[in-house]
Design an enzyme around this catalytic site. Sequence first.
Site, mmCIF file in Angstrom:
data_model
loop_
_atom_site.group_PDB
_atom_site.id
_atom_site.type_symbol
_atom_site.label_atom_id
_atom_site.label_comp_id
_atom_site.label_asym_id
_atom_site.label_seq_id
_atom_site.Cartn_x
_atom_site.Cartn_y
_atom_site.Cartn_z
ATOM 1 N N LYS A 1 -6.708 -4.866 -2.992
ATOM 2 C CA LYS A 1 -7.437 -5.434 -1.742
ATOM 3 C C LYS A 1 -8.369 -4.519 -1.076
ATOM 4 O O LYS A 1 -8.136 -3.511 -0.832
ATOM 5 C CB LYS A 1 -6.383 -5.903 -0.876
ATOM 6 N N CYS B 1 -1.998 -2.497 7.947
ATOM 7 C CA CYS B 1 -2.166 -3.444 6.656
ATOM 8 C C CYS B 1 -0.889 -4.383 6.655
ATOM 9 O O CYS B 1 -0.893 -5.544 6.157
ATOM 10 C CB CYS B 1 -2.082 -2.670 5.406
ATOM 11 N N ASP C 1 0.729 -1.264 0.149
ATOM 12 C CA ASP C 1 0.011 0.057 -0.026
ATOM 13 C C ASP C 1 0.840 1.239 0.146
ATOM 14 O O ASP C 1 0.439 2.338 0.993
ATOM 15 C CB ASP C 1 -1.098 -0.141 1.108
HETATM 16 N N1 TIU Z 1 -2.639 0.466 4.277
HETATM 17 C C1 TIU Z 1 -2.883 0.506 5.534
HETATM 18 O O1 TIU Z 1 -2.167 0.452 6.789
HETATM 19 N N2 TIU Z 1 -4.141 1.101 5.783
HETATM 20 C C2 TIU Z 1 -4.766 1.962 6.899
HETATM 21 O O2 TIU Z 1 -5.728 2.538 7.014
HETATM 22 N N3 TIU Z 1 -3.819 2.335 7.720
HETATM 23 C C3 TIU Z 1 -3.913 3.157 8.781
HETATM 24 O O3 TIU Z 1 -2.983 3.389 9.480
HETATM 25 N N4 TIU Z 1 -4.788 4.000 8.855
#
Ligand code: TIU
Length: 221
Positions: free
Chosen positions: A129, A162, A24
């Site tokens: 995802k 994530c 991500d």
């Molecule tokens: N990719 C991921 O970690 N999504 C989140 O929403 N992370 C946060 O820390 N908010």
Amino acid sequence: MVDIKAQPFAFPAKPDQIALIVIDMQRDFAEPGGFGESLGNDVSRITKIVPDVKRLIEGFRKAGLPVIHTMECHRPDLSDLPPAKRDRGNPSLRIGDEGPMGRILIAGEPGTAILPDLAPINGEIVIEKPGKGAFYATDLGDILKQRCITQLVFAGVTTEVCVQTTMREANDRGYECLLAEEATESYFPEFKTAAIAMIRAQGAIVGWTAHVDDILEAIHA
Ligand code: TIU
């Protein structure tokens, strides 16, 4: 087999079964006006790890090892967005709302794209995802099985959300997991520290952690 210097002990890397998974690294988590900032976070912490993520990606490419990218995103009709995820908290913009970089966390929108410095190249797998974990509601497990990958090196954001969720999913599925410490970040430094500690505690209960330099040295050996 080549040992990567790691914590709590050396990671026994199998060069024909290992892949890098970059979680991500999207504009929505790293740039002002995206999802991360809409949740009230200081997103400048995320951009600081880009050079370390980049040299890890380039090291895997140079060694001829697979690089897999993930993106947290949803369908434009929001059919894969549970109300429990959309309605949580009190963000300034919710998933699907129009922001300065397009609709927040929606597939195909400018803000949802991977940061240009870390963009996938031809032939690299990109997993879209809808959840925090990259195995939930995706083909990731089938793709890894087809390619006989049994070990995953993790980079990306955020460490305790994530990245850790995907490491735990992978650990339960029998993959050996190694987290690259400088190539992951959280909006909360204390959460990054805690996530690293809990991952490698109890004899690597979730996985190992290592420095980017030590990973690169081992895969080039
Ligand atoms: N990719 C991921 O970690 N999504 C989140 O929403 N992370 C946060 O820390 N908010």
